[in-house]
Design an enzyme around this catalytic site. Structure first.
Site, PDB file in Angstrom:
ATOM      1  CD  GLU A  52      -2.938   0.566   2.471  1.00 59.72           C
ATOM      2  OE1 GLU A  52      -2.689  -0.435   3.189  1.00 59.72           O
ATOM      3  OE2 GLU A  52      -3.829   1.379   2.726  1.00 59.72           O
TER       4      GLU A  52
HETATM    5  N1  LIG Z   1      -9.046   7.891  -3.809  1.00 55.98           N
HETATM    6  C1  LIG Z   1      -9.064   8.212  -2.513  1.00 55.98           C
HETATM    7  C2  LIG Z   1      -9.255   7.238  -1.531  1.00 55.98           C
HETATM    8  C3  LIG Z   1      -9.282   7.628  -0.203  1.00 55.98           C
HETATM    9  N2  LIG Z   1      -9.122   8.906   0.136  1.00 55.98           N
HETATM   10  C4  LIG Z   1      -9.161   9.344   1.517  1.00 55.98           C
HETATM   11  O1  LIG Z   1      -8.705   8.323   2.396  1.00 55.98           O
HETATM   12  C5  LIG Z   1      -9.356   8.443   3.654  1.00 55.98           C
HETATM   13  C6  LIG Z   1     -10.064   7.172   4.028  1.00 55.98           C
HETATM   14  O2  LIG Z   1      -9.195   6.105   4.045  1.00 55.98           O
HETATM   15  P1  LIG Z   1      -9.643   4.636   3.634  1.00 55.98           P
HETATM   16  O3  LIG Z   1     -11.125   4.495   3.642  1.00 55.98           O
HETATM   17  O4  LIG Z   1      -8.970   4.309   2.346  1.00 55.98           O
HETATM   18  O5  LIG Z   1      -9.074   3.785   4.854  1.00 55.98           O
HETATM   19  P2  LIG Z   1      -7.897   2.688   4.915  1.00 55.98           P
HETATM   20  O6  LIG Z   1      -8.496   1.392   4.494  1.00 55.98           O
HETATM   21  O7  LIG Z   1      -6.830   3.167   3.972  1.00 55.98           O
HETATM   22  O8  LIG Z   1      -7.458   2.686   6.337  1.00 55.98           O
HETATM   23  C7  LIG Z   1     -10.352   9.579   3.494  1.00 55.98           C
HETATM   24  O9  LIG Z   1      -9.726  10.761   3.931  1.00 55.98           O
HETATM   25  C8  LIG Z   1     -10.554   9.660   2.007  1.00 55.98           C
HETATM   26  O10 LIG Z   1     -10.985  10.929   1.593  1.00 55.98           O
HETATM   27  C9  LIG Z   1      -8.901   9.845  -0.845  1.00 55.98           C
HETATM   28  O11 LIG Z   1      -8.723  11.014  -0.532  1.00 55.98           O
HETATM   29  N3  LIG Z   1      -8.883   9.482  -2.163  1.00 55.98           N
HETATM   30 CA   LIG Z   2      -6.727   4.036   1.833  1.00 57.61          CA
END
Ligand SMILES: Nc1ccn([C@@H]2O[C@H](COP(=O)(O)OP(=O)(O)O)[C@@H](O)[C@H]2O)c(=O)n1
Ligand SMILES: [Ca+2]
Length: 406
Positions: free
Chosen positions: A150
């Protein structure tokens, strides 16, 4: 790569070759199953010449909330959200290329935190959706991504988009990603010392675009912004008793509310009688990060690209412009955390967690990773109109493994 050059290309210069205009365009579909949402990225690539890196011509992006992990007990319903997004790709990719367009879904921390059984049930429903689609479904097309990948893939995306992976004199930049459930730090160490002082499982060699990169990367599970809220409240990894209340000095005094995360319901509230504000909040949050993260000396003086929740919270509080992003120092997050936490009544309309989130970001950067107050952070959501997400790096890697690019 000589087998890709067709007979007639010897007679035409590449730019007037009759089929070149279309033949060197291809697509890739990557799903990001994050802990707070599921997103589809449909990339269009153009291979202008066989020795060069492919160019990203465009990206179609769409997202749905909540993430797959919220459907832990209804895997079919979870897969339906993926199907809705995949239908967009049917319209976006020309029919004659469907069979050559790979589709992949990688899940991150949300599914890492579920039981193996529940995670697998969700993934196999998604696999079925893929197999019923007209696209190319490679082996291992649906799975949970390794945390180290990641970070590396996000690093590749940012450094590719900023032009650091082609040509000489590469000056790569480090990346910071703050998700809901996990957080990643990745950079290319410049000093031998750094590698010597780093635990072995924080260093990963990675090959892409004919270069090998030895990167420092780590994904901290449970240190994403939302997981950190639970940890601060003392509710992370707890068997929550019905009606149990979690309180914090980082929340508005009179607040009492409910919150759903990872399929669990939590009740939380402010310190009705006790203290609130930045000082007590910082002490609470400090317990979550202090001594829990590896601190590489080298990063103290360098600047980093930061996105996801770093970006969102900075934009929410006008530290940066929501569309254009901006450049900050670590101390700007601290200044804003103080302003919000010490005036919580004024910020009541925004998220009740704003004070806790900003304080956590401050503590994570300073006490967690060991950044200086004046470390520079470049907050970016897009570069050249393409999202700065691990998904682009993952798509390159996929195309490379399928022999569609180098
Ligand atoms: N394409 C994306 C995907 C996630 N994000 C941001 O990533 C954060 C959420 O992370 P996530 O749902 O991917 O959580 P993890 O699975 O990475 O912990 C939010 O601030 C989203 O706005 C983003 O800005 N752009
Ligand atoms: Ca993420």
């Amino acid at each position: 790569h000589s087998n890709r050059v067709m007979w007639f290309q010897e007679f035409f210069p590449p730019n007037v070759c009759p089929i070149n205009a279309k033949a060197n365009t291809f697509y890739g579909i990557m799903f990001d199953a994050g802990s707070t949402g599921t997103r589809i990225h449909i990339y269009t690539f153009v291979q202008k010449s066989p020795e060069k890196l492919p160019e990203v011509e465009g990206e179609i992006f769409e997202s749905v909330k909540p993430g797959l992990s919220a459907y832990a007990d209804q895997p079919e319903k979870g897969a339906e959200t993926v199907k809705t997004l995949l239908d967009m790709a049917i319209d976006a990719v020309p029919p004659h290329l469907w069979k050559k367009t790979p589709v992949v879904l990688k899940a991150t921390a949300g599914l890492r935190l579920l039981s193996e059984e529940k995670a697998q049930a969700l993934l196999s429903e998604v696999k079925e959706v893929f197999e019923e689609s007209p696209f190319l479904v490679p082996e291992d097309s649906v799975g949970i991504m390794d945390g180290s990948h990641e970070g590396i893939l996000a690093w590749i995306t940012v450094n590719f988009l900023t032009g650091q992976l082609s040509g000489q004199n590469q000056q790569t930049v480090g990346t910071l990603d703050l998700g809901g459930a996990s957080t990643q730090i990745t950079f290319l160490p410049r000093f031998e010392e750094t590698l010597k002082e780093t635990p072995g499982d924080f260093v990963t060699s990675f090959e892409m675009f004919n270069s090998t990169y030895k990167l420092y990367t780590h994904s901290y599970l449970g240190f994403g912004l939302k997981a950190a809220r639970l940890a601060t409240l003392g509710a992370l990894n707890m068997e929550v008793v019905d009606g149990q209340m979690f309180r914090s000095s980082c929340l508005p005094k009179q607040l009492e509310a409910e919150w759903h995360f990872g399929g669990v319901k939590y009740r939380y509230g402010g310190n009705k009688e006790g203290e609130t504000g930045f000082k007590p909040c910082y002490l609470e949050v400090l317990k979550v990060v202090k001594g829990k993260l590896h601190q590489p000396d080298e990063i103290r003086g360098s600047s980093f690209y930061a996105f996801s929740y770093y970006y969102d919270r900075a934009a929410d509080t006008n530290l940066i412009d929501y569309e254009r992003g901006g450049v900050l120092e670590v101390r700007d997050f601290e200044r804003k955390a103080k302003e919000v936490c010490d005036n919580m009544e004024r910020y009541n309309s925004a998220s009740p967690f704003l004070c806790m989130d900003l304080t956590y970001i401050t503590a994570l950067l300073k006490e967690g990773f060991g950044f200086r107050d004046n470390t520079v952070l470049k907050l970016t959501k897009k570069v050249n109109n393409i999202e700065t997400s691990w998904t682009l790096g993952a798509t390159f890697y996929l195309l490379q493994s399928l022999g569609m690019t180098y």
